[in-house]
Design a protein around this motif. Structure first.
Motif, PDB file in Angstrom:
ATOM      1  N   ALA A  10      63.384  67.820  12.751  1.00  2.00           N
ATOM      2  CA  ALA A  10      64.212  66.780  12.447  1.00  2.00           C
ATOM      3  C   ALA A  10      64.134  65.569  13.573  1.00  2.00           C
ATOM      4  O   ALA A  10      63.644  65.922  14.853  1.00  2.00           O
ATOM      5  CB  ALA A  10      65.944  67.196  12.687  1.00  2.00           C
ATOM      6  N   VAL A  11      64.112  64.328  13.136  1.00  2.00           N
ATOM      7  CA  VAL A  11      64.192  63.327  13.889  1.00  2.00           C
ATOM      8  C   VAL A  11      65.621  62.432  14.029  1.00  2.00           C
ATOM      9  O   VAL A  11      66.008  62.388  12.980  1.00  2.00           O
ATOM     10  CB  VAL A  11      63.064  62.360  13.338  1.00  2.00           C
ATOM     11  CG1 VAL A  11      62.833  61.110  14.226  1.00  2.00           C
ATOM     12  CG2 VAL A  11      61.701  63.143  13.118  1.00  2.00           C
ATOM     13  N   GLY A  12      65.732  61.800  15.231  1.00  5.37           N
ATOM     14  CA  GLY A  12      67.061  61.250  15.378  1.00  5.37           C
ATOM     15  C   GLY A  12      66.616  59.638  15.441  1.00  5.37           C
ATOM     16  O   GLY A  12      65.540  59.291  15.458  1.00  5.37           O
ATOM     17  N   LEU A  13      67.833  59.014  15.814  1.00  6.60           N
ATOM     18  CA  LEU A  13      67.778  57.617  15.943  1.00  6.60           C
ATOM     19  C   LEU A  13      66.836  57.056  17.020  1.00  6.60           C
ATOM     20  O   LEU A  13      67.043  57.750  18.200  1.00  6.60           O
ATOM     21  CB  LEU A  13      69.040  57.130  16.112  1.00  6.60           C
ATOM     22  CG  LEU A  13      70.190  57.143  14.504  1.00  6.60           C
ATOM     23  CD1 LEU A  13      71.474  56.754  15.056  1.00  6.60           C
ATOM     24  CD2 LEU A  13      69.345  56.504  13.376  1.00  6.60           C
ATOM     25  N   PRO A  14      66.099  55.999  17.022  1.00  8.59           N
ATOM     26  CA  PRO A  14      65.415  55.643  18.112  1.00  8.59           C
ATOM     27  C   PRO A  14      66.267  54.764  19.188  1.00  8.59           C
ATOM     28  O   PRO A  14      67.326  54.024  19.147  1.00  8.59           O
ATOM     29  CB  PRO A  14      64.281  54.562  17.445  1.00  8.59           C
ATOM     30  CG  PRO A  14      65.421  53.992  16.290  1.00  8.59           C
ATOM     31  CD  PRO A  14      65.913  55.138  15.752  1.00  8.59           C
ATOM     32  N   ILE A  15      65.564  55.129  20.509  1.00  6.10           N
ATOM     33  CA  ILE A  15      65.831  54.019  21.689  1.00  6.10           C
ATOM     34  C   ILE A  15      64.811  53.000  21.833  1.00  6.10           C
ATOM     35  O   ILE A  15      63.557  53.539  21.852  1.00  6.10           O
ATOM     36  CB  ILE A  15      66.041  54.795  22.800  1.00  6.10           C
ATOM     37  CG1 ILE A  15      67.391  55.603  22.725  1.00  6.10           C
ATOM     38  CG2 ILE A  15      66.289  53.738  24.045  1.00  6.10           C
ATOM     39  CD1 ILE A  15      67.305  56.834  23.898  1.00  6.10           C
ATOM     40  N   THR A  16      64.918  51.653  21.675  1.00  6.34           N
ATOM     41  CA  THR A  16      64.018  50.669  21.805  1.00  6.34           C
ATOM     42  C   THR A  16      64.202  49.862  22.888  1.00  6.34           C
ATOM     43  O   THR A  16      65.162  49.336  23.340  1.00  6.34           O
ATOM     44  CB  THR A  16      63.994  49.739  20.445  1.00  6.34           C
ATOM     45  OG1 THR A  16      63.987  50.852  19.226  1.00  6.34           O
ATOM     46  CG2 THR A  16      62.795  48.931  20.431  1.00  6.34           C
ATOM     47  N   ARG A  17      62.978  49.664  23.637  1.00 14.02           N
ATOM     48  CA  ARG A  17      63.006  48.977  24.831  1.00 14.02           C
ATOM     49  C   ARG A  17      61.426  48.102  24.902  1.00 14.02           C
ATOM     50  O   ARG A  17      60.573  48.854  24.646  1.00 14.02           O
ATOM     51  CB  ARG A  17      63.105  49.557  25.878  1.00 14.02           C
ATOM     52  CG  ARG A  17      64.389  50.320  26.312  1.00 14.02           C
ATOM     53  CD  ARG A  17      65.435  49.322  26.518  1.00 14.02           C
ATOM     54  NE  ARG A  17      66.862  49.887  26.686  1.00 14.02           N
ATOM     55  CZ  ARG A  17      67.628  50.573  25.922  1.00 14.02           C
ATOM     56  NH1 ARG A  17      67.313  50.813  24.445  1.00 14.02           N
ATOM     57  NH2 ARG A  17      68.732  51.044  25.993  1.00 14.02           N
ATOM     58  N   MET A  23      61.664  58.140  19.377  1.00  8.97           N
ATOM     59  CA  MET A  23      62.392  58.534  18.766  1.00  8.97           C
ATOM     60  C   MET A  23      62.739  60.097  18.711  1.00  8.97           C
ATOM     61  O   MET A  23      61.632  60.945  18.776  1.00  8.97           O
ATOM     62  CB  MET A  23      61.989  58.425  17.012  1.00  8.97           C
ATOM     63  CG  MET A  23      61.908  56.776  16.744  1.00  8.97           C
ATOM     64  SD  MET A  23      60.659  56.587  15.390  1.00  8.97           S
ATOM     65  CE  MET A  23      61.947  57.124  13.863  1.00  8.97           C
ATOM     66  N   PRO A  24      63.973  60.640  19.078  1.00  8.14           N
ATOM     67  CA  PRO A  24      63.904  62.222  19.553  1.00  8.14           C
ATOM     68  C   PRO A  24      63.400  63.191  18.389  1.00  8.14           C
ATOM     69  O   PRO A  24      63.854  62.938  17.259  1.00  8.14           O
ATOM     70  CB  PRO A  24      65.382  62.331  19.695  1.00  8.14           C
ATOM     71  CG  PRO A  24      66.118  61.177  19.191  1.00  8.14           C
ATOM     72  CD  PRO A  24      65.214  60.077  18.985  1.00  8.14           C
ATOM     73  N   LEU A 195      68.069  64.065  25.175  1.00 11.65           N
ATOM     74  CA  LEU A 195      69.089  64.436  24.763  1.00 11.65           C
ATOM     75  C   LEU A 195      69.361  65.970  24.527  1.00 11.65           C
ATOM     76  O   LEU A 195      68.422  66.818  24.701  1.00 11.65           O
ATOM     77  CB  LEU A 195      69.616  63.544  23.257  1.00 11.65           C
ATOM     78  CG  LEU A 195      69.276  62.283  23.192  1.00 11.65           C
ATOM     79  CD1 LEU A 195      69.315  61.621  21.976  1.00 11.65           C
ATOM     80  CD2 LEU A 195      70.583  61.549  24.052  1.00 11.65           C
ATOM     81  N   PRO A 196      70.648  66.388  24.559  1.00 12.35           N
ATOM     82  CA  PRO A 196      70.881  67.970  24.274  1.00 12.35           C
ATOM     83  C   PRO A 196      69.866  68.435  23.081  1.00 12.35           C
ATOM     84  O   PRO A 196      70.146  67.845  22.030  1.00 12.35           O
ATOM     85  CB  PRO A 196      72.270  68.002  24.195  1.00 12.35           C
ATOM     86  CG  PRO A 196      73.001  66.702  24.733  1.00 12.35           C
ATOM     87  CD  PRO A 196      71.881  65.734  24.469  1.00 12.35           C
ATOM     88  N   GLN A 197      69.182  69.404  23.297  1.00 10.33           N
ATOM     89  CA  GLN A 197      68.213  70.185  22.632  1.00 10.33           C
ATOM     90  C   GLN A 197      66.983  69.355  22.037  1.00 10.33           C
ATOM     91  O   GLN A 197      66.409  69.854  21.151  1.00 10.33           O
ATOM     92  CB  GLN A 197      69.231  70.934  21.079  1.00 10.33           C
ATOM     93  CG  GLN A 197      70.228  71.534  21.690  1.00 10.33           C
ATOM     94  CD  GLN A 197      69.945  72.704  22.461  1.00 10.33           C
ATOM     95  OE1 GLN A 197      68.978  73.465  22.073  1.00 10.33           O
ATOM     96  NE2 GLN A 197      70.462  73.126  23.655  1.00 10.33           N
ATOM     97  N   SER A 244      59.972  54.181  10.992  1.00 13.21           N
ATOM     98  CA  SER A 244      60.489  55.124   9.806  1.00 13.21           C
ATOM     99  C   SER A 244      60.238  56.514  10.514  1.00 13.21           C
ATOM    100  O   SER A 244      59.451  56.958  10.794  1.00 13.21           O
ATOM    101  CB  SER A 244      59.862  54.732   8.544  1.00 13.21           C
ATOM    102  OG  SER A 244      60.035  55.826   7.804  1.00 13.21           O
ATOM    103  N   THR A 245      61.700  57.328  10.350  1.00 18.69           N
ATOM    104  CA  THR A 245      61.596  58.707  10.634  1.00 18.69           C
ATOM    105  C   THR A 245      60.667  59.453   9.499  1.00 18.69           C
ATOM    106  O   THR A 245      60.190  60.538   9.817  1.00 18.69           O
ATOM    107  CB  THR A 245      62.916  59.073  10.431  1.00 18.69           C
ATOM    108  OG1 THR A 245      63.505  58.889   9.105  1.00 18.69           O
ATOM    109  CG2 THR A 245      63.783  58.668  11.497  1.00 18.69           C
ATOM    110  N   THR A 246      60.613  59.183   8.207  1.00 21.44           N
ATOM    111  CA  THR A 246      59.558  59.800   7.131  1.00 21.44           C
ATOM    112  C   THR A 246      58.315  59.849   7.654  1.00 21.44           C
ATOM    113  O   THR A 246      57.494  60.806   7.448  1.00 21.44           O
ATOM    114  CB  THR A 246      59.712  58.794   6.035  1.00 21.44           C
ATOM    115  OG1 THR A 246      61.134  58.840   5.377  1.00 21.44           O
ATOM    116  CG2 THR A 246      59.002  59.467   4.892  1.00 21.44           C
TER     117      THR A 246
END
Length: 298
Positions: A10-17, A23-24, A195-197, A244-246
């Protein structure tokens, strides 16, 4: 053969800098024995008695298998090197491991090896992985294309306007450390931490996914978080948009779905290699459980 664990990624929301998104990635149901890795693992990296450029020796003096990861950057010895293939070194074992040189202008003045605080730059790792994939097909070795690796080092040094007396990739990191803006971004992300896990992340430049870094367990990923963040922030994206997480999931699942020849690992486990026109990558598995995978857009 489908690797069910990768199907459940599974892929989570990105942190962008600074135009770079992290993307976790999470893995469900992965089962691994006790493994350690990273700076506190106890691994010792050294030159062979009869030193050669493409080989170092990894010594595990502990009672637990130690993971040495593709792209880790070891500074010192007779010249700086990067690890060509992820290796799981069994307990109380010494192994010869395949490496590539990241410092064209030095062979000598032997010093103790130490881990760099950053992995090799992504473009360098991409060339290393592609070269190893080709050499495995050609003669069964894990030698990288040293000329292509040196060219990639020269490219990242030139792009970042960094001068290096020995054409060393480590000098890029040392120059970036003096950039307060860059250092501030790195320290912010390091403080956020995984992040956790979380078992890895995908990296995107604008909308383009350029890399996937994935480990078989959260503690394995956490040990490499800082060095991976630093290395991916070396780059200056030229593309905008949103990732895109896809596309991330598609890259991950190719390892489970693409027919590939299984290669016995240098140490424990089995390697699988991804060699397609648009992506290149490597993964180490214990049975059907991924231990580490790295994938790069070409």
């Amino acid at each position: 053969m489908t690797v069910q664990t990768l199907d459940r990624a599974a892929v989570g929301l990105p942190i962008t800098r600074a135009g770079i998104s992290f993307m976790p990635i999470y893995l469900a149901g992965n089962s691994l024995p006790e493994i350690v890795t990273g700076p506190n693992s106890g691994i010792v990296i050294d030159e062979l008695d009869s030193a050669t450029v493409p080989t170092l020796i990894a010594k595990n003096p502990t009672n637990t298998p130690i993971l040495v990861v593709e792209g880790e950057h070891f500074v010192g010895g007779l010249q700086n090197r990067t690890i060509n293939s992820t290796v799981l070194v069994p307990e109380n074992t010494e192994l010869k491991i395949p490496v590539s040189c990241l410092e064209r202008g030095r062979w000598g003045r032997n010093r103790s090896h130490r881990r760099s605080d950053a992995y090799a730059p992504r473009k360098v790792r991409r060339e290393t992985t592609a070269g190893v994939n080709a050499s495995l097909m050609h003669d069964g070795s894990r030698h990288g294309d040293q000329g292509a690796v040196w060219n990639a080092v020269d490219e990242v040094l030139a792009t970042n306007q960094v001068s290096s007396e020995t054409s060393a990739a480590e000098d890029l990191y040392q120059a970036r450390r003096r950039d307060n803006t860059w250092s501030g971004l790195v320290e912010e992300l390091i403080r956020i931490g995984p992040l956790p896990q979380q078992c890895g992340f995908a990296v995107a430049h604008g909308s383009r996914v350029v890399a996937v870094e994935m480990f078989g367990a959260p503690h394995l990923f956490a040990a490499h978080w800082e060095a991976l963040v630093r290395s991916h922030l070396f780059e200056r994206p030229a593309q905008g948009g949103f990732p895109s997480t896809t596309w991330v999931l598609r890259m991950i699942r190719r390892f489970g779905e693409t027919a590939s020849r299984a290669e016995p690992g240098v140490g424990m486990g089995v390697e699988r290699r991804l060699r397609e026109p648009k992506v290149t990558g490597q993964a180490l598995f214990l049975e059907d459980s991924p231990v580490h995978a790295s994938i790069f857009a070409r």
